[in-house]
Design an enzyme around this catalytic site. Structure first.
Site, PDB file in Angstrom:
ATOM      1  N   GLY A   1      45.823  31.596  33.959  1.00  0.00           N
ATOM      2  CA  GLY A   1      44.635  32.394  34.322  1.00  0.00           C
ATOM      3  C   GLY A   1      44.688  33.769  34.204  1.00  0.00           C
ATOM      4  O   GLY A   1      45.852  34.410  34.050  1.00  0.00           O
ATOM      5  N   SER A   2      43.606  34.432  34.589  1.00  0.00           N
ATOM      6  CA  SER A   2      43.479  35.762  34.487  1.00  0.00           C
ATOM      7  C   SER A   2      44.624  36.617  35.280  1.00  0.00           C
ATOM      8  O   SER A   2      44.910  35.968  36.218  1.00  0.00           O
ATOM      9  CB  SER A   2      42.180  36.290  34.698  1.00  0.00           C
ATOM     10  OG  SER A   2      42.170  37.621  34.872  1.00  0.00           O
TER      11      SER A   2
END
Lengths: 386, 137
Positions: B63-64
């Site tokens: 993810g980010s």
């Protein structure tokens, strides 16, 4: 397994040039060890994430405020969107605005360019192909590697910050040429038409593979910028992959067909409709603003519509009349922010958000707790304009 | 019953804690509550578990990239894991997050027999010698 540091780098790590520089080297060293880097190499340009108060929170504010006293950026450094558009009215809390401005001030103090954009590749002149940069925004990293031939890993907000302060990055992973050759291919067994289809492909691929580079084969060679951004953003959101390629490879294949498409939609499409349309994650560029303005010309949105784009492109769109066409249709152009994790889109205010962005759908569902109606742009315009 | 495993040291230091283990990657930004340390992603097998004071064992983070500040936030809010073990390959989000949060982080060396970690409940993380000791008590 050791990262070889120069004498000067060792000194900096040992706090001989201050605590802030030492922290930056500590960050680079931990990443260097994790990625088996043998040394650090120079980078030409850094793009930072971790600008939105909603993402970094009080801990981030504390870390940045403290370190901005001493940290200074050595290389050109652009920054990601923040939480909102300060030129527009909003009903955000004073605390949010105050903390957001602390972050903005800290980055400014360290020497960043106030770009507030997740698409720096559409705003600034790019270094020549083959040059190393450090991009922490995942869609920008995937775009840099896959489309613009720049070399970057999918940096974290901190690794990029450390690179901005030192001008260096660990020589590892996608910075090494052999790793930029895909070893795995996603075999596309369904027709891809809209930007949403490409987003779904990207999301599925990121989830399915562990490699840093993936091939989609020659089928994706001639797709437009909207589809490419949708693909890159979704790929960067769901996994560790930081690059795609259209090179044909023999060997490992993962199939992507109707069933895989449906599994992504089942996960992210969580409501039948919504009360607001959000376009732009990644932020829309000039091409997409123009495309959208042509689609809505003479029509009106039947629902509230937020259109996120960088401020410099908004100004360009104002000069060319594109912005007025969008505003006449009832669209609200929002600068310096983005659909993802914006406090402008909360479940207190909205029952559902209509968007064509798979990346936005991921964060709205999983972080903001807002249901998402995931639909392609043409269908959004068809259903929600008159 | 106890077992010692060789590891690569990513961030040094020592830690102990009960083991919280998953074979699924973790998204620190979107799936862990910064204030409480609870894993909130309904699709995750650790949903509802708290990472606080545990030695958290997982393959890698996804993810980010702002997930690194999430690790720092967990530490600042006093709800972070005491140590972290990556079983596959350490990602840069976890590495940099642990570096500024001063959370010992080890990566399991792949060239050894690794038992089913869920059969053990206590861990001693030695980020100096690079040994992870897991125990059943």
């Amino acid at each position: 397994m050791f990262v070889h540091l120069t004498r000067e780098e060792e000194d900096a790590l040992d706090e001989k040039h201050g605590q802030a520089l030492s922290i930056a080297y500590k960050i680079l060293l931990s990443i260097g060890k994790a990625t088996n880097a043998e040394r650090l190499i120079p980078v030409d340009w850094v793009h930072l994430s971790g600008v939105n108060y909603n993402t970094i929170g009080d801990a981030g504010v504390k870390f940045l405020t403290k370190n901005s006293e001493e940290m200074r950026f050595l290389v050109p450094t652009t920054i990601n969107p923040m939480g909102y558009d300060s030129h527009k009215q909003n009903n955000l809390s004073n605390n949010f605005k105050r903390q957001q401005m602390e972050i903005v001030k800290a980055y400014e103090k360290m020497g960043s360019v106030p770009s507030f954009s997740c698409i720096p590749y559409e705003l600034f002149q790019l270094p020549d192909r083959g040059h190393n940069v450090s991009f922490a925004e995942s869609n920008a990293a995937v775009m840099a590697n896959s489309v613009f031939g720049l070399h970057t890993n999918k940096e974290s907000s901190l690794s990029a910050l450390a690179s901005a302060v030192t001008g260096k990055a660990p020589y590892s992973d996608l910075r090494i040429r052999s790793i930029r050759d895909p070893k795995i291919k996603i075999k596309i067994e369904t027709e891809l038409n809209t930007e949403l289809d490409y987003g779904i492909l990207g999301y599925f691929s990121g989830k399915s593979i562990k490699e840093s580079c993936v091939s989609f084969g020659p089928e994706i060679s001639n797709i437009d910028i909207y589809k490419t951004k949708s693909l890159a953003a979704a790929l960067g959101t769901s996994g560790v992959c930081g690059m795609f390629s259209n090179k044909e490879i023999n060997g490992n294949n993962v199939s992507f067909g109707k069933e895989e498409e449906k599994s992504v939609m089942d996960e992210l499409n969580t409501t039948e409709s919504g009360d607001v349309i959000a376009l732009g994650s990644p932020q829309l560029g000039t091409h997409e603003l123009e495309l959208l303005s042509n689609m809505v010309d003479g029509k009106k949105f039947s629902k509230k519509c937020m259109i996120f784009c960088p401020r410099s492109l908004y100004e360009k769109a104002s000069n060319s009349g594109i912005a007025q066409r969008l505003e006449n249709a009832g669209g609200s152009l929002i600068c310096d922010a983005c659909t993802c994790l914006s406090p402008l889109l909360t479940h207190e205010e909205y029952d559902g958000v209509i968007t064509n962005s798979v990346k936005a759908a991921h964060y709205l569902n999983k972080s903001s707790g807002v249901s998402v109606c995931l639909t392609d742009l043409r269908s959004i315009i068809r259903k929600y304009t008159r | 019953m106890s077992y010692s495993l060789r590891c690569k040291v990513i961030v040094g230091g020592k830690a102990t804690g009960s083991i919280l283990v998953t074979k699924q990657p973790i998204n620190f930004l979107s799936s862990v509550d910064h204030l409480t340390g609870m894993i909130t992603d309904k699709n995750h097998e650790l949903c509802g578990e708290f990472v606080k004071d545990h030695v958290l064992v997982f393959p890698y983070a996804v993810g980010s990239s702002v997930g690194a500040y999430s690790i720092f936030a967990l530490k600042s809010n006093g709800v972070s894991p005491s140590g972290i073990i990556c079983t596959s390959r350490t990602d840069i989000t976890t590495a940099s997050g642990c570096a500024i949060a001063n959370i010992p982080l080890l990566e399991l060396c792949g060239d050894q027999d690794i038992p089913e970690i869920q059969n053990y409940n206590e861990a001693i993380v030695d980020g100096i010698s690079g040994i992870l000791q897991i125990k059943k008590v």
